[in-house]
Design a protein around this motif. Structure first.
Motif, PDB file in Angstrom:
ATOM      1  N   VAL A  26       0.860  -1.183   0.000  1.00 19.01           N
ATOM      2  CA  VAL A  26       0.000   0.000   0.000  1.00 19.01           C
ATOM      3  C   VAL A  26       0.899   1.237   0.000  1.00 19.01           C
ATOM      4  O   VAL A  26       2.029   1.177   0.481  1.00 19.01           O
ATOM      5  CB  VAL A  26      -0.935   0.047   1.235  1.00 19.01           C
ATOM      6  N   ALA A  27       0.402   2.336  -0.532  1.00 16.89           N
ATOM      7  CA  ALA A  27       1.168   3.583  -0.461  1.00 16.89           C
ATOM      8  C   ALA A  27       1.282   4.000   1.004  1.00 16.89           C
ATOM      9  O   ALA A  27       2.359   4.314   1.506  1.00 16.89           O
ATOM     10  CB  ALA A  27       0.503   4.666  -1.294  1.00 16.89           C
ATOM     11  N   GLU A  28       0.148   3.971   1.672  1.00 18.94           N
ATOM     12  CA  GLU A  28       0.077   4.234   3.116  1.00 18.94           C
ATOM     13  C   GLU A  28      -1.262   3.704   3.599  1.00 18.94           C
ATOM     14  O   GLU A  28      -2.166   3.458   2.799  1.00 18.94           O
ATOM     15  CB  GLU A  28       0.216   5.725   3.431  1.00 18.94           C
ATOM     16  N   TRP A  29      -1.399   3.531   4.903  1.00 16.04           N
ATOM     17  CA  TRP A  29      -2.665   3.066   5.437  1.00 16.04           C
ATOM     18  C   TRP A  29      -2.784   3.474   6.895  1.00 16.04           C
ATOM     19  O   TRP A  29      -1.860   3.279   7.688  1.00 16.04           O
ATOM     20  CB  TRP A  29      -2.808   1.548   5.314  1.00 16.04           C
ATOM     21  N   GLN A  30      -3.929   4.038   7.245  1.00 17.56           N
ATOM     22  CA  GLN A  30      -4.252   4.355   8.637  1.00 17.56           C
ATOM     23  C   GLN A  30      -5.077   3.199   9.183  1.00 17.56           C
ATOM     24  O   GLN A  30      -6.198   2.973   8.724  1.00 17.56           O
ATOM     25  CB  GLN A  30      -5.044   5.672   8.722  1.00 17.56           C
ATOM     26  N   VAL A  31      -4.543   2.481  10.097  1.00 10.23           N
ATOM     27  CA  VAL A  31      -5.190   1.287  10.624  1.00 10.23           C
ATOM     28  C   VAL A  31      -6.493   1.655  11.334  1.00 10.23           C
ATOM     29  O   VAL A  31      -6.542   2.589  12.135  1.00 10.23           O
ATOM     30  CB  VAL A  31      -4.243   0.537  11.588  1.00 10.23           C
ATOM     31  N   ASP A  32      -7.537   0.884  11.024  1.00  5.10           N
ATOM     32  CA  ASP A  32      -8.855   1.042  11.640  1.00  5.10           C
ATOM     33  C   ASP A  32      -9.202  -0.295  12.285  1.00  5.10           C
ATOM     34  O   ASP A  32      -9.367  -1.302  11.593  1.00  5.10           O
ATOM     35  CB  ASP A  32      -9.877   1.406  10.567  1.00  5.10           C
ATOM     36  N   THR A  33      -9.310  -0.323  13.594  1.00  7.43           N
ATOM     37  CA  THR A  33      -9.565  -1.568  14.326  1.00  7.43           C
ATOM     38  C   THR A  33     -11.040  -1.766  14.667  1.00  7.43           C
ATOM     39  O   THR A  33     -11.378  -2.634  15.476  1.00  7.43           O
ATOM     40  CB  THR A  33      -8.727  -1.612  15.620  1.00  7.43           C
ATOM     41  N   ALA A  34     -11.934  -1.018  14.035  1.00  7.18           N
ATOM     42  CA  ALA A  34     -13.367  -1.132  14.326  1.00  7.18           C
ATOM     43  C   ALA A  34     -13.901  -2.529  14.008  1.00  7.18           C
ATOM     44  O   ALA A  34     -14.920  -2.937  14.560  1.00  7.18           O
ATOM     45  CB  ALA A  34     -14.153  -0.086  13.549  1.00  7.18           C
ATOM     46  N   GLY A  35     -13.227  -3.270  13.147  1.00  7.58           N
ATOM     47  CA  GLY A  35     -13.680  -4.605  12.775  1.00  7.58           C
ATOM     48  C   GLY A  35     -13.203  -5.715  13.697  1.00  7.58           C
ATOM     49  O   GLY A  35     -13.487  -6.892  13.453  1.00  7.58           O
ATOM     50  N   PHE A  36     -12.500  -5.381  14.768  1.00  8.78           N
ATOM     51  CA  PHE A  36     -12.023  -6.398  15.700  1.00  8.78           C
ATOM     52  C   PHE A  36     -13.192  -7.200  16.254  1.00  8.78           C
ATOM     53  O   PHE A  36     -14.211  -6.631  16.663  1.00  8.78           O
ATOM     54  CB  PHE A  36     -11.316  -5.761  16.890  1.00  8.78           C
ATOM     55  N   ASP A  37     -13.028  -8.532  16.317  1.00 11.75           N
ATOM     56  CA  ASP A  37     -14.021  -9.355  17.005  1.00 11.75           C
ATOM     57  C   ASP A  37     -13.729  -9.291  18.507  1.00 11.75           C
ATOM     58  O   ASP A  37     -12.777  -8.629  18.948  1.00 11.75           O
ATOM     59  CB  ASP A  37     -14.039 -10.787  16.460  1.00 11.75           C
ATOM     60  N   THR A  38     -14.528  -9.962  19.305  1.00 12.80           N
ATOM     61  CA  THR A  38     -14.394  -9.897  20.765  1.00 12.80           C
ATOM     62  C   THR A  38     -13.016 -10.348  21.228  1.00 12.80           C
ATOM     63  O   THR A  38     -12.401  -9.716  22.097  1.00 12.80           O
ATOM     64  CB  THR A  38     -15.484 -10.766  21.435  1.00 12.80           C
ATOM     65  N   GLU A  39     -12.503 -11.438  20.660  1.00 11.20           N
ATOM     66  CA  GLU A  39     -11.183 -11.956  21.042  1.00 11.20           C
ATOM     67  C   GLU A  39     -10.083 -10.961  20.697  1.00 11.20           C
ATOM     68  O   GLU A  39      -9.170 -10.728  21.486  1.00 11.20           O
ATOM     69  CB  GLU A  39     -10.922 -13.298  20.349  1.00 11.20           C
ATOM     70  N   GLU A  40     -10.171 -10.354  19.523  1.00 10.93           N
ATOM     71  CA  GLU A  40      -9.162  -9.375  19.111  1.00 10.93           C
ATOM     72  C   GLU A  40      -9.217  -8.132  20.001  1.00 10.93           C
ATOM     73  O   GLU A  40      -8.172  -7.598  20.381  1.00 10.93           O
ATOM     74  CB  GLU A  40      -9.374  -9.008  17.638  1.00 10.93           C
ATOM     75  N   GLN A  41     -10.402  -7.704  20.370  1.00 14.87           N
ATOM     76  CA  GLN A  41     -10.542  -6.558  21.263  1.00 14.87           C
ATOM     77  C   GLN A  41      -9.885  -6.842  22.604  1.00 14.87           C
ATOM     78  O   GLN A  41      -9.316  -5.956  23.231  1.00 14.87           O
ATOM     79  CB  GLN A  41     -12.012  -6.216  21.490  1.00 14.87           C
ATOM     80  N   ARG A  42      -9.965  -8.092  23.022  1.00 12.82           N
ATOM     81  CA  ARG A  42      -9.439  -8.496  24.323  1.00 12.82           C
ATOM     82  C   ARG A  42      -7.923  -8.661  24.304  1.00 12.82           C
ATOM     83  O   ARG A  42      -7.276  -8.470  25.342  1.00 12.82           O
ATOM     84  CB  ARG A  42     -10.113  -9.817  24.709  1.00 12.82           C
ATOM     85  N   THR A  43      -7.349  -9.012  23.164  1.00 15.70           N
ATOM     86  CA  THR A  43      -5.940  -9.414  23.157  1.00 15.70           C
ATOM     87  C   THR A  43      -5.009  -8.547  22.310  1.00 15.70           C
ATOM     88  O   THR A  43      -3.804  -8.600  22.504  1.00 15.70           O
ATOM     89  CB  THR A  43      -5.803 -10.867  22.676  1.00 15.70           C
ATOM     90  N   ILE A  44      -5.526  -7.767  21.368  1.00 17.50           N
ATOM     91  CA  ILE A  44      -4.661  -6.924  20.540  1.00 17.50           C
ATOM     92  C   ILE A  44      -4.681  -5.512  21.102  1.00 17.50           C
ATOM     93  O   ILE A  44      -5.739  -4.888  21.201  1.00 17.50           O
ATOM     94  CB  ILE A  44      -5.098  -6.942  19.059  1.00 17.50           C
ATOM     95  N   THR A  45      -3.507  -5.018  21.467  1.00 17.32           N
ATOM     96  CA  THR A  45      -3.425  -3.753  22.185  1.00 17.32           C
ATOM     97  C   THR A  45      -2.829  -2.596  21.392  1.00 17.32           C
ATOM     98  O   THR A  45      -2.966  -1.440  21.793  1.00 17.32           O
ATOM     99  CB  THR A  45      -2.579  -3.933  23.457  1.00 17.32           C
ATOM    100  N   ASP A  46      -2.159  -2.890  20.282  1.00 21.91           N
ATOM    101  CA  ASP A  46      -1.482  -1.819  19.563  1.00 21.91           C
ATOM    102  C   ASP A  46      -1.127  -2.294  18.156  1.00 21.91           C
ATOM    103  O   ASP A  46      -1.264  -3.475  17.834  1.00 21.91           O
ATOM    104  CB  ASP A  46      -0.197  -1.425  20.316  1.00 21.91           C
ATOM    105  N   HIS A  47      -0.651  -1.373  17.350  1.00 18.64           N
ATOM    106  CA  HIS A  47      -0.110  -1.695  16.032  1.00 18.64           C
ATOM    107  C   HIS A  47       1.023  -0.715  15.748  1.00 18.64           C
ATOM    108  O   HIS A  47       1.101   0.367  16.360  1.00 18.64           O
ATOM    109  CB  HIS A  47      -1.190  -1.620  14.942  1.00 18.64           C
TER     110      HIS A  47
END
Length: 148
Positions: free
Chosen positions: A99-120
């Protein structure tokens, strides 16, 4: 030891500055341990690796990509690991997407991802090679040098 066999697909997402996006997370059974990893995850029943990689990339970063635009996998590996007190043997395909650039959007995280993914974070290959943090796949910097 009995393993849960799992198929997965992951994406080496690279921007115009030649940086690779990694997510930061932990294991619910061992919340004190953290690591960095590429976007991706387990395949749903009947899903091809490219379909799973595209779905996971959208869920975890907001980037919508057609499975056919990912091309062929650039790397395959089998990883054995513990997660949430279960042992997995994961057969995974890696796709490379630029990609040229990308601003990460975590709105699509499922419940498990919300619980365990903290940063990018976007990492240069040099930063990956020099880091003392846990990064998966192991030897990611070498893999990136080979597949670019």
């Amino acid at each position: 030891m009995t393993f849960i066999e799992r198929r997965a697909a992951r994406v080496l997402l690279i921007d115009a500055a030649e940086r690779t996006l990694l997510l930061h997370g932990s294991d619910p059974a061992r919340p004190e341990q953290h690591w960095w990893f590429t976007p991706g995850g387990g395949l749903a029943e009947g899903e091809t690796p490219a379909q799973g990689a595209a779905r996971e990339l959208h869920e975890e970063t907001g980037l919508k990509v057609a499975p056919e635009d990912l091309g062929a996998p650039v790397h395959h590996e089998t990883a054995e690991f513990s997660y949430d007190s279960r042992q997995y043997r994961q057969h995974q395909h890696f796709f490379l997407y630029r990609v040229a650039e990308w601003q990460v959007d975590t709105a699509g995280f499922d419940t498990e991802e919300q619980r365990t993914i903290t940063d990018h974070r976007w990492w240069s290959t040099a930063e990956l090679a020099a880091s003392a943090e846990q990064i998966y796949p192991i030897d990611l910097a070498d893999l990136l040098r080979r597949v670019r």
